[in-house]
Design a protein around this motif. Structure first.
Motif, PDB file in Angstrom:
ATOM      1  N   ARG A  87       0.853  -1.183   0.000  1.00  0.00           N
ATOM      2  CA  ARG A  87       0.000   0.000   0.000  1.00  0.00           C
ATOM      3  C   ARG A  87       0.889   1.234   0.000  1.00  0.00           C
ATOM      4  O   ARG A  87       2.106   1.133   0.101  1.00  0.00           O
ATOM      5  N   THR A  88       0.278   2.405  -0.093  1.00  0.00           N
ATOM      6  CA  THR A  88       1.068   3.627  -0.103  1.00  0.00           C
ATOM      7  C   THR A  88       1.558   3.931   1.308  1.00  0.00           C
ATOM      8  O   THR A  88       0.962   3.491   2.299  1.00  0.00           O
ATOM      9  N   PRO A  89       2.642   4.728   1.429  1.00  0.00           N
ATOM     10  CA  PRO A  89       3.091   5.132   2.764  1.00  0.00           C
ATOM     11  C   PRO A  89       1.994   5.837   3.561  1.00  0.00           C
ATOM     12  O   PRO A  89       1.878   5.626   4.776  1.00  0.00           O
ATOM     13  N   ALA A  90       1.193   6.657   2.882  1.00  0.00           N
ATOM     14  CA  ALA A  90       0.116   7.364   3.573  1.00  0.00           C
ATOM     15  C   ALA A  90      -0.911   6.377   4.129  1.00  0.00           C
ATOM     16  O   ALA A  90      -1.414   6.535   5.255  1.00  0.00           O
ATOM     17  N   ALA A  91      -1.228   5.362   3.337  1.00  0.00           N
ATOM     18  CA  ALA A  91      -2.190   4.347   3.789  1.00  0.00           C
ATOM     19  C   ALA A  91      -1.635   3.574   4.974  1.00  0.00           C
ATOM     20  O   ALA A  91      -2.360   3.256   5.926  1.00  0.00           O
ATOM     21  N   CYS A  92      -0.338   3.290   4.960  1.00  0.00           N
ATOM     22  CA  CYS A  92       0.298   2.569   6.063  1.00  0.00           C
ATOM     23  C   CYS A  92       0.311   3.419   7.327  1.00  0.00           C
ATOM     24  O   CYS A  92       0.159   2.905   8.441  1.00  0.00           O
ATOM     25  N   ARG A  93       0.478   4.727   7.142  1.00  0.00           N
ATOM     26  CA  ARG A  93       0.430   5.629   8.289  1.00  0.00           C
ATOM     27  C   ARG A  93      -0.953   5.571   8.937  1.00  0.00           C
ATOM     28  O   ARG A  93      -1.081   5.547  10.169  1.00  0.00           O
ATOM     29  N   GLN A  94      -1.990   5.510   8.111  1.00  0.00           N
ATOM     30  CA  GLN A  94      -3.356   5.415   8.625  1.00  0.00           C
ATOM     31  C   GLN A  94      -3.590   4.083   9.326  1.00  0.00           C
ATOM     32  O   GLN A  94      -4.260   4.024  10.360  1.00  0.00           O
ATOM     33  N   LEU A  95      -3.045   3.006   8.762  1.00  0.00           N
ATOM     34  CA  LEU A  95      -3.185   1.688   9.381  1.00  0.00           C
ATOM     35  C   LEU A  95      -2.559   1.680  10.778  1.00  0.00           C
ATOM     36  O   LEU A  95      -3.149   1.182  11.735  1.00  0.00           O
ATOM     37  N   ALA A  96      -1.361   2.231  10.880  1.00  0.00           N
ATOM     38  CA  ALA A  96      -0.672   2.261  12.171  1.00  0.00           C
ATOM     39  C   ALA A  96      -1.425   3.142  13.172  1.00  0.00           C
ATOM     40  O   ALA A  96      -1.513   2.814  14.364  1.00  0.00           O
ATOM     41  N   SER A  97      -1.971   4.236  12.696  1.00  0.00           N
ATOM     42  CA  SER A  97      -2.724   5.137  13.563  1.00  0.00           C
ATOM     43  C   SER A  97      -3.975   4.444  14.098  1.00  0.00           C
ATOM     44  O   SER A  97      -4.304   4.560  15.290  1.00  0.00           O
ATOM     45  N   SER A  98      -4.664   3.692  13.230  1.00  0.00           N
ATOM     46  CA  SER A  98      -5.849   2.939  13.649  1.00  0.00           C
ATOM     47  C   SER A  98      -5.484   1.889  14.688  1.00  0.00           C
ATOM     48  O   SER A  98      -6.183   1.715  15.691  1.00  0.00           O
ATOM     49  N   ALA A  99      -4.356   1.208  14.448  1.00  0.00           N
ATOM     50  CA  ALA A  99      -3.898   0.187  15.393  1.00  0.00           C
ATOM     51  C   ALA A  99      -3.551   0.814  16.737  1.00  0.00           C
ATOM     52  O   ALA A  99      -3.852   0.270  17.801  1.00  0.00           O
ATOM     53  N   ARG A 100      -2.938   1.986  16.697  1.00  0.00           N
ATOM     54  CA  ARG A 100      -2.549   2.685  17.916  1.00  0.00           C
ATOM     55  C   ARG A 100      -3.776   3.027  18.759  1.00  0.00           C
ATOM     56  O   ARG A 100      -3.763   2.911  19.989  1.00  0.00           O
ATOM     57  N   ARG A 101      -4.858   3.442  18.092  1.00  0.00           N
ATOM     58  CA  ARG A 101      -6.099   3.765  18.805  1.00  0.00           C
ATOM     59  C   ARG A 101      -6.656   2.521  19.485  1.00  0.00           C
ATOM     60  O   ARG A 101      -7.157   2.590  20.618  1.00  0.00           O
ATOM     61  N   ARG A 102      -6.582   1.393  18.790  1.00  0.00           N
ATOM     62  CA  ARG A 102      -7.072   0.141  19.389  1.00  0.00           C
ATOM     63  C   ARG A 102      -6.302  -0.169  20.673  1.00  0.00           C
ATOM     64  O   ARG A 102      -6.880  -0.596  21.672  1.00  0.00           O
ATOM     65  N   ILE A 103      -4.986   0.021  20.618  1.00  0.00           N
ATOM     66  CA  ILE A 103      -4.151  -0.259  21.781  1.00  0.00           C
ATOM     67  C   ILE A 103      -4.527   0.670  22.938  1.00  0.00           C
ATOM     68  O   ILE A 103      -4.711   0.236  24.077  1.00  0.00           O
ATOM     69  N   ARG A 104      -4.664   1.965  22.636  1.00  0.00           N
ATOM     70  CA  ARG A 104      -4.994   2.946  23.680  1.00  0.00           C
ATOM     71  C   ARG A 104      -6.349   2.652  24.313  1.00  0.00           C
ATOM     72  O   ARG A 104      -6.516   2.746  25.519  1.00  0.00           O
ATOM     73  N   ASP A 105      -7.331   2.303  23.480  1.00  0.00           N
ATOM     74  CA  ASP A 105      -8.691   2.095  23.970  1.00  0.00           C
ATOM     75  C   ASP A 105      -8.825   0.831  24.819  1.00  0.00           C
ATOM     76  O   ASP A 105      -9.717   0.739  25.667  1.00  0.00           O
ATOM     77  N   SER A 106      -7.965  -0.142  24.577  1.00  0.00           N
ATOM     78  CA  SER A 106      -8.137  -1.432  25.242  1.00  0.00           C
ATOM     79  C   SER A 106      -7.199  -1.647  26.419  1.00  0.00           C
ATOM     80  O   SER A 106      -7.411  -2.540  27.239  1.00  0.00           O
ATOM     81  N   ARG A 107      -6.146  -0.843  26.523  1.00  0.00           N
ATOM     82  CA  ARG A 107      -5.150  -1.068  27.568  1.00  0.00           C
ATOM     83  C   ARG A 107      -5.336  -0.106  28.732  1.00  0.00           C
ATOM     84  O   ARG A 107      -5.382   1.100  28.534  1.00  0.00           O
ATOM     85  N   PRO A 108      -5.448  -0.621  29.957  1.00  0.00           N
ATOM     86  CA  PRO A 108      -5.536   0.262  31.123  1.00  0.00           C
ATOM     87  C   PRO A 108      -4.194   0.925  31.387  1.00  0.00           C
ATOM     88  O   PRO A 108      -3.186   0.575  30.784  1.00  0.00           O
ATOM     89  N   SER A 109      -4.191   1.873  32.304  1.00  0.00           N
ATOM     90  CA  SER A 109      -2.929   2.517  32.663  1.00  0.00           C
ATOM     91  C   SER A 109      -1.980   1.482  33.259  1.00  0.00           C
ATOM     92  O   SER A 109      -2.409   0.517  33.893  1.00  0.00           O
ATOM     93  N   ALA A 110      -0.691   1.684  33.051  1.00  0.00           N
ATOM     94  CA  ALA A 110       0.302   0.706  33.473  1.00  0.00           C
ATOM     95  C   ALA A 110       0.323   0.566  34.992  1.00  0.00           C
ATOM     96  O   ALA A 110       0.241   1.542  35.732  1.00  0.00           O
ATOM     97  N   THR A 111       0.408  -0.701  35.425  1.00  0.00           N
ATOM     98  CA  THR A 111       0.535  -1.012  36.854  1.00  0.00           C
ATOM     99  C   THR A 111       1.965  -1.460  37.102  1.00  0.00           C
ATOM    100  O   THR A 111       2.489  -2.303  36.366  1.00  0.00           O
TER     101      THR A 111
END
Length: 312
Positions: A166-190
């Protein structure tokens, strides 16, 4: 492996050490992409098979062998991720990523139990935390590859684009979407010490069959997931809620064979528990802890996922 031309016949290929030295990095990438050590080993082996299948001239034309190996491994993993989704639809019960033992417990699984070469170990850090890998399972194959290669292994989006197609721009969007998933599902570090204390208290309450203590250590909305793969008995559907989990764990304690022991062990770099029978690991328990409460328990009983835990 040797080269067979010129006056230096039989001398080691001067580039061989550099090529085989990439194995650890390739294993690190492949395990995070696939969530399975067995599949990661197969992917890396296939990568090396393709490298050595090329002619000497073709290999010499590769300007950066390490980059070539990373690209091929990542593409193999991308293809495997796509097919894995179909395979897991027929998997018996829930599918949990393959847990990794702490470094001192690595063995090859080969006759004689020889120690694994350090290059074969997967680095244990936050990106192999089982909770993290479970979140990765919810991503699309392209999201997972883009996120892991860019955010974990610091590849540029131009490099990722070549792998994902895919294009670099599309890959940037993919990584950004993945990052949101991580943030939304992970509690603050213990803190690690606090996590270890909670797991230790859970073990003691479990062995004492103290339901009230277990409930107090579990988040009210905690979830327990088991993975037997149809090869070992476990609960097929997730158990939800602190009370339900506590009662289930007391029932498990009541059925514990006399030759089974529960041990504190590191699972994917985090505090966990292991059940052993006659020195053989039969169950691995991984935990996600938020504050002073357990939010998730993953129970892996599929023996195919425990071969690296075998101690006898």
């Amino acid at each position: 492996m040797t080269t067979r031309h010129g006056p230096g016949r039989g001398r080691p290929d001067p580039g061989l050490d550099a090529i085989t030295g990439e194995r650890r990095q390739l294993m690190n990438i492949a395990y995070r992409l696939l969530g399975s050590l067995a599949e990661a080993e197969d992917a890396v082996q296939e990568t090396y098979a393709r490298w050595f299948a090329m002619s000497p001239q073709q290999r010499e034309a590769v300007e950066v062998p390490g980059a070539w190996l990373t690209t091929v491994t990542s593409r193999i993993c991308l293809n495997l991720l796509s097919s894995a989704r179909a395979r897991r639809e027929t998997y018996v019960g829930e599918w949990i990523p393959e847990p990794l033992p702490e470094r001192t417990e690595w063995i090859t699984g080969r006759p004689g139990g020889a120690a694994v070469d350090p290059a074969d170990r997967v680095t244990l850090d936050e990106s192999v935390n089982l909770a993290f890998l479970v979140v990765l399972e919810a991503m699309t194959p392209a999201e997972r590859v883009a996120f892991i290669l860019h955010d974990v292994f610091c590849h540029t989006f131009t490099e990722v684009a070549e792998i994902v197609g895919r294009t670099p721009a599309a890959c940037r969007q993919l990584a950004s979407s993945a990052r949101r998933r991580i943030r939304d599902s992970r509690p603050s570090a213990t803190p690690a010490a606090q996590r270890a204390g909670v797991v230790r208290d859970f073990k003691q309450a479990w062995e004492a069959k103290d339901i009230e203590a277990l409930i107090g250590l579990l988040d009210p909305e905690a979830v327990a997931v088991g993975d037997g793969g149809g090869l070992a008995t476990t609960f097929l559907h997730p158990i939800e809620g602190a009370e339900q989990i506590a009662h289930a764990w007391v029932e498990i304690a009541g059925r514990k064979p006399g030759n089974m022991t529960f041990l504190e062990r590191t699972v994917n770099g985090q505090p966990g528990l292991v059940a052993e029978q006659d020195g053989v690991t039969v169950t691995v328990f991984a935990f996600d802890v938020a504050g002073d409460r357990i939010t998730h328990i993953w129970v892996v009983r599929n023996p195919e996922k425990l071969r690296h835990w075998t101690t006898a």
